[in-house]
Write a protein that holds these residues in place. Structure first.
Motif, PDB file in Angstrom:
ATOM      1  N   ASP A  20      12.248   1.708   7.472  1.00  0.00           N
ATOM      2  CA  ASP A  20      11.799   2.963   6.873  1.00  0.00           C
ATOM      3  C   ASP A  20      11.276   2.776   5.451  1.00  0.00           C
ATOM      4  N   LYS A  21      11.490   1.619   4.866  1.00  0.00           N
ATOM      5  CA  LYS A  21      10.876   1.347   3.555  1.00  0.00           C
ATOM      6  C   LYS A  21       9.372   1.124   3.692  1.00  0.00           C
ATOM      7  N   GLY A  22       8.950   0.458   4.765  1.00  0.00           N
ATOM      8  CA  GLY A  22       7.532   0.244   5.026  1.00  0.00           C
ATOM      9  C   GLY A  22       6.860  -0.767   4.130  1.00  0.00           C
ATOM     10  N   THR A  23       7.640  -1.578   3.431  1.00  0.00           N
ATOM     11  CA  THR A  23       7.042  -2.545   2.502  1.00  0.00           C
ATOM     12  C   THR A  23       6.888  -3.933   3.126  1.00  0.00           C
ATOM     13  N   ILE A  24       7.764  -4.277   4.059  1.00  0.00           N
ATOM     14  CA  ILE A  24       7.784  -5.618   4.643  1.00  0.00           C
ATOM     15  C   ILE A  24       7.642  -5.546   6.160  1.00  0.00           C
ATOM     16  N   ARG A  53       4.207  -8.899   3.304  1.00  0.00           N
ATOM     17  CA  ARG A  53       4.370  -7.731   2.433  1.00  0.00           C
ATOM     18  C   ARG A  53       3.154  -6.819   2.535  1.00  0.00           C
ATOM     19  N   ARG A  54       3.412  -5.579   2.971  1.00  0.00           N
ATOM     20  CA  ARG A  54       2.333  -4.578   3.012  1.00  0.00           C
ATOM     21  C   ARG A  54       2.019  -4.059   1.616  1.00  0.00           C
ATOM     22  N   GLY A  55       3.066  -3.814   0.821  1.00  0.00           N
ATOM     23  CA  GLY A  55       2.880  -3.304  -0.528  1.00  0.00           C
ATOM     24  C   GLY A  55       4.219  -3.172  -1.221  1.00  0.00           C
TER      25      GLY A  55
END
Length: 420
Positions: A210-214, A230-232
């Motif tokens: 749910d963080k959506g970063t990795i 890493r998306r962002g």
């Protein structure tokens, strides 16, 4: 891609078929089938009084489609707790599966129909729709949390879903008769898993929290973490994770209005180490047209942070691999897939009804190639387009044999069957 709760037009649901050769839209009036590349509306079915279709799933590129009624509009017997199997060639219902709770996801493979309701997933054999297995899950399910591989040359299938503990992923392995042969638990994240995507051959799985970063990629047999992309840095809602046909790349969409493309280095070697036979690749995926990495590469094409020399201070951030390519899309919920015609191109479908085709070259540069609309206002079907669409034959194994209509699960049952 569920849209009925954030509806911008008459589209309730959009999904690609198993090999992305087509995509289907559930609408307020029925469903529409489009050829993915080149873009073309090839079938349009309005169903009187259907009340809208909230979930639609194609069976490869055949006339067989499964759908579920909209949870907000129950009509004509197409209710949200029932999966309807529809043969569009004969324009009739061939089977139905009823459940005690709202259906959240449907997946169809050559051997199995997988249906997810809240806290339980049912696995039915295609040949008779008898329940071969069921899996208990935690909390609610959704399409992003149920993923199946394509059967390999030995008929084996892998199913993934969220595990019973926070951050866990459950992998279930099935033989050609849809008997579960083993299971594996992977601790993928520290927080809640919100998206799962199995590679076509079932040997790799990509996960997001749910963080959506990795985005993490694991070997399904060993459970080993292979890649960490890493998306962002900011939190994001992940909309879709799509695999390249040869597993060389991953494409990720999110609420940041950006599609990220990650290179998966030496994916072939990672698959071979799993001991799981590969799925034969379609002829269209064997070549490229001057685009991304035509051969498997052991050297990652992903970018590193310009301050990577500070990695000893914050290793989880500065040592991460960043996307090989990225491009912007409109600020709507969207999903994407690699073009089956040219895997160096990515097809993006947005909730507002826009279709984008984007080419990625060997340097990671993204170039827009086409843009269309697939909402009902622009989806016009002419006789020439319909005549050019040649659906594949439904496999003989998918017979929905009437002799086994009762199934074997107490919480699911087949109510009709017309195939003999």
């Amino acid at each position: 891609m569920e849209l009925k709760d954030t509806q911008l037009n008459q589209i309730f649901y959009v999904s690609f078929n198993q090999d992305a050769t087509c995509f289907v839209c559930g609408t307020a009036a029925g469903f529409r089938v489009f050829n993915t590349d080149p873009f073309k509306l090839v079938a349009r079915r309005d169903m009187e009084g259907c009340g809208g279709l909230g979930l639609v799933c194609m069976f490869w590129r055949t006339n067989l489609t499964s759908f579920v009624g909209s949870a907000t509009q129950v009509a004509a017997g197409y209710e949200p707790r029932k999966v309807v199997m529809w043969d569009d060639a004969e324009q009739r219902v061939v089977a139905e599966l009823q459940y005690p709770r709202i259906v959240r996801a449907v997946r169809m493979t050559q051997a199995a129909v997988v249906v997810a309701i809240d806290r339980r997933i049912f696995i039915h054999r295609c040949k008779d729709l008898a329940t071969a297995d069921h899996i208990d899950t935690i909390d609610a399910n959704c399409p992003a949390l149920v993923s199946t591989s394509l059967e390999n040359d030995q008929g084996r299938m892998v199913l993934s879903c969220r595990g019973m503990q926070t951050g866990e992923v459950l992998l279930a392995f099935y033989d050609s008769a849809v008997n579960r042969v083993r299971s594996k638990i992977i601790t993928a994240h520290d927080t809640t898993v919100v998206h799962l995507s199995l590679a076509p051959d079932g040997q790799l799985i990509a996960t997001a929290s749910d963080k959506g970063t990795i985005i993490r990629v694991f070997n399904t047999t060993s459970g080993q973490l292979l890649y960490r992309f890493r998306r962002g840095a900011d939190r994001a809602e992940i909309y879709s994770i799509s695999w390249h046909p040869q597993c060389h790349f991953l494409a990720v969409t999110s609420d940041k209005s950006t599609v990220h493309v990650f290179h998966v280095p030496d994916a072939g070697g990672a698959r071979q180490s799993s001991g799981f036979p590969a799925v034969p690749l379609p002829a269209s995926s064997q070549s490229f047209t001057g685009g991304m990495c035509p051969e498997p590469s052991r050297v990652s094409l992903n970018k590193l942070h310009p301050l990577k020399f500070l990695g000893s201070l914050v290793p989880g951030y500065f040592f991460s691999e960043w996307s090989f390519a990225k491009f912007s899309v409109p600020d709507f919920t969207c999903i994407c897939a690699f073009s089956p015609r040219d895997p160096a191109c990515i097809i993006t479908l947005c909730a507002d009804g826009q279709y984008f085709k984007t080419h990625i070259d060997a340097s990671g540069k993204a170039v827009s190639k086409a843009r269309y609309r697939f909402d009902d206002q622009h989806a016009t079907l002419n006789a020439e387009d319909f005549a050019s669409f040649a659906p594949d034959a439904i496999p003989a194994a998918v017979s929905f044999n009437e002799g086994s209509r009762a199934g074997s699960a107490r919480e699911s049952r087949q109510t009709q069957s017309f195939f003999g």
